[in-house]
Design a protein around this motif. Structure first.
Motif, PDB file in Angstrom:
ATOM      1  N   TRP A 113      31.029 -11.119  15.414  1.00  0.00           N
ATOM      2  CA  TRP A 113      29.773 -10.329  15.865  1.00  0.00           C
ATOM      3  C   TRP A 113      30.054  -9.630  17.131  1.00  0.00           C
ATOM      4  O   TRP A 113      29.616  -8.451  17.357  1.00  0.00           O
ATOM      5  N   LEU A 114      31.322 -10.006  17.774  1.00  0.00           N
ATOM      6  CA  LEU A 114      31.651  -9.259  19.139  1.00  0.00           C
ATOM      7  C   LEU A 114      32.181  -7.856  18.691  1.00  0.00           C
ATOM      8  O   LEU A 114      31.955  -6.876  19.189  1.00  0.00           O
ATOM      9  N   ILE A 115      32.879  -7.813  17.665  1.00  0.00           N
ATOM     10  CA  ILE A 115      33.551  -6.474  16.935  1.00  0.00           C
ATOM     11  C   ILE A 115      32.275  -5.765  16.475  1.00  0.00           C
ATOM     12  O   ILE A 115      32.465  -4.576  16.989  1.00  0.00           O
ATOM     13  N   TYR A 116      31.456  -6.417  15.837  1.00  0.00           N
ATOM     14  CA  TYR A 116      30.366  -5.541  15.461  1.00  0.00           C
ATOM     15  C   TYR A 116      29.354  -4.810  16.446  1.00  0.00           C
ATOM     16  O   TYR A 116      29.030  -3.719  16.352  1.00  0.00           O
ATOM     17  N   VAL A 117      29.358  -5.615  17.558  1.00  0.00           N
ATOM     18  CA  VAL A 117      28.538  -5.182  18.981  1.00  0.00           C
ATOM     19  C   VAL A 117      29.090  -3.930  19.555  1.00  0.00           C
ATOM     20  O   VAL A 117      28.758  -3.103  20.033  1.00  0.00           O
ATOM     21  N   ILE A 118      30.664  -4.318  19.563  1.00  0.00           N
ATOM     22  CA  ILE A 118      31.434  -3.275  20.258  1.00  0.00           C
ATOM     23  C   ILE A 118      31.468  -1.922  19.462  1.00  0.00           C
ATOM     24  O   ILE A 118      31.530  -0.783  20.073  1.00  0.00           O
ATOM     25  N   ALA A 119      31.496  -1.942  18.304  1.00  0.00           N
ATOM     26  CA  ALA A 119      31.620  -0.715  17.363  1.00  0.00           C
ATOM     27  C   ALA A 119      30.195  -0.115  17.302  1.00  0.00           C
ATOM     28  O   ALA A 119      30.329   1.188  17.167  1.00  0.00           O
ATOM     29  N   CYS A 120      28.993  -0.894  17.168  1.00  0.00           N
ATOM     30  CA  CYS A 120      27.834  -0.339  16.904  1.00  0.00           C
ATOM     31  C   CYS A 120      27.153   0.167  18.208  1.00  0.00           C
ATOM     32  O   CYS A 120      26.343   1.249  18.144  1.00  0.00           O
ATOM     33  N   THR A 121      27.643  -0.213  19.726  1.00  0.00           N
ATOM     34  CA  THR A 121      26.688   0.273  20.678  1.00  0.00           C
ATOM     35  C   THR A 121      27.118   1.562  21.130  1.00  0.00           C
ATOM     36  O   THR A 121      26.212   2.582  21.467  1.00  0.00           O
ATOM     37  N   PRO A 122      28.378   2.067  21.031  1.00  0.00           N
ATOM     38  CA  PRO A 122      28.527   3.702  21.355  1.00  0.00           C
ATOM     39  C   PRO A 122      27.879   4.469  20.281  1.00  0.00           C
ATOM     40  O   PRO A 122      27.307   5.501  20.865  1.00  0.00           O
ATOM     41  N   LYS A 123      27.701   4.030  19.273  1.00  0.00           N
ATOM     42  CA  LYS A 123      27.043   5.187  18.335  1.00  0.00           C
ATOM     43  C   LYS A 123      25.624   5.362  18.609  1.00  0.00           C
ATOM     44  O   LYS A 123      24.956   6.264  18.318  1.00  0.00           O
ATOM     45  N   VAL A 124      24.945   4.017  18.710  1.00  0.00           N
ATOM     46  CA  VAL A 124      23.578   4.241  19.002  1.00  0.00           C
ATOM     47  C   VAL A 124      23.199   4.936  20.561  1.00  0.00           C
ATOM     48  O   VAL A 124      22.114   5.530  20.449  1.00  0.00           O
ATOM     49  N   VAL A 125      23.967   4.534  21.391  1.00  0.00           N
ATOM     50  CA  VAL A 125      23.836   5.281  22.593  1.00  0.00           C
ATOM     51  C   VAL A 125      24.140   6.923  22.500  1.00  0.00           C
ATOM     52  O   VAL A 125      23.226   7.494  23.146  1.00  0.00           O
ATOM     53  N   LEU A 126      24.929   7.207  21.756  1.00  0.00           N
ATOM     54  CA  LEU A 126      25.238   8.682  21.218  1.00  0.00           C
ATOM     55  C   LEU A 126      24.029   9.450  20.833  1.00  0.00           C
ATOM     56  O   LEU A 126      23.724  10.357  21.198  1.00  0.00           O
TER      57      LEU A 126
END
Length: 390
Positions: A171-184
């Protein structure tokens, strides 16, 4: 006289061959001689032999029924294992499907409406999918080792491997990958272009963001072994709490998408709390792998609830009392969750202190979900006799 009794009593005639199978039946010779001399003495003897043969047949029928029951259980064992493996495979497939779909849609937004190099986003998704595949392989290996009774390894933080091994890392890998995309997407002009040129528009982007909740649900159910065990209920209760927190933060995020939050600081607070809520499952997934209930876990659990509910409560208070917006029911949710977590912290802290006082500092038992590890057998079953005596 015995033959006459068998003729007069139909039950005894039905079990006439049974006495030969029970040579230890107490039939004294003196009673047989006296029964041959007196005509009325045969009835008690016949009744006694009838009771013995009937009880013997009942015992044999009960034993046969027990054998059939164990046989049925042995036959149903592979069916249960097959159903469990099929169910786990289904949820794992759903996990990969949700990962690919959510990552693919976000990649589409970023590749079409930006000048950034497209291979970086696809490589990020490949890393996430590969990491989840490695997690499922490692978790299955840990389950096989635990089922065979091998020595349990320890994780990088010193916790014994269990049912949720490496789940927090996935789940940590998923959060790290998903967060910058949504922020952009949220902090650039991509969202406006999505609203104009993409068929589903902003609604489709909201649906893609909310796919995190079903992904977490599929992750939990893909690795749970016992559907009636305490681990399942504890993980589902944590999941429901996380879903409420995500829904709470997402309602404020919708106001942000509508430009209804006037202050810049409040906007960044809402964004930060949303991603903190998305990362909270890392804490309780890691807690499910811990073998000892310590005070620091209680503090971390309370701190996670504080980091989510306190900022949301502050933002809602600003919106209600300063910007004159209507009162939301989630304000009461924030207050209620903070009070519950505080009471839970005090209660469990007192429980841990009491357990340590009873242990007296010698051979302290490690507790995992209300069961001591000293009462666990090598295959993971609970020693109920030891638990009852303690």
């Amino acid at each position: 006289m015995i033959q006459e009794t068998g003729e007069n009593n139909p039950k005894a005639s039905c079990f006439r061959s049974e006495p030969s199978l029970r040579p230890d039946s107490p039939v004294p010779s003196s009673s047989s001689s006296s029964s041959s001399s007196s005509p009325g003495a045969g009835k008690p003897l016949g009744r006694r032999r009838d009771t013995q043969t009937t009880s013997g047949s009942i015992q044999r029928l009960v034993a046969a029924s027990r054998i059939m029951t164990s046989g049925e259980l042995m036959q149903s064992g592979p069916l249960l294992l097959e159903h469990r493996s099929t169910r786990s495979l289904l949820y794992k497939s759903l996990c990969f499907l949700l990962l690919v779909f959510q990552g693919g849609v976000l990649d589409f937004y970023l590749i079409v409406f930006t000048d950034l190099y497209w291979c970086s986003w696809i490589a990020t998704d490949l890393v996430v999918v590969s990491g989840w595949g490695i997690f499922f392989v490692k978790n299955a290996r840990s389950k096989r080792e635990r089922a065979c009774g091998f020595h349990q390894k320890s994780s990088i933080f010193g916790c014994n491997l269990g049912e949720f091994t490496y789940a927090y890392l996935a789940w940590l890998i998923y959060v790290i990958a998903c967060t910058p995309k949504v922020v952009l997407v949220l902090e650039t002009s991509i969202l406006g272009l999505v609203a104009l040129k993409v068929p589903c528009g902003v609604t489709g982007f909201k649906v893609v963001m909310l796919l995190s909740a079903p992904l977490l649900f599929c992750l939990i159910n893909s690795i749970i072994e016992d559907q009636n065990g305490p681990t399942r209920y504890h993980s589902h209760s944590c999941f429901l709490t996380t879903c409420l927190d995500l829904l709470d933060s997402f309602t404020l995020l919708e106001l942000l998408l509508k430009n209804a939050i006037p202050t810049l600081y409040l906007k960044y607070t809402v964004l930060s709390v949303y991603f903190v809520t998305l990362a909270v499952p890392v804490v309780w997934l890691y807690e499910l792998t811990a073998s000892e209930l310590r005070c620091r876990w209680l503090c971390v659990r309370f701190l996670a609830a504080l980091l989510v509910n306190a900022p949301l409560l502050v933002v809602r208070c600003f919106l209600v009392f300063v910007h004159k917006m209507p009162v939301s029911v989630f304000m009461f949710k924030n207050v209620f969750f903070l009070a519950c977590k505080l009471l839970e912290l005090l209660d469990q802290y007192a429980t841990v202190r009491g357990v340590r006082k009873l242990a007296g500092g010698s051979n302290p038992a490690q507790f995992s979900h209300c069961v001591s590890e000293n009462d666990m057998c090598p295959h993971g079953y609970v020693n109920t006799l030891a638990v009852t005596q303690s």
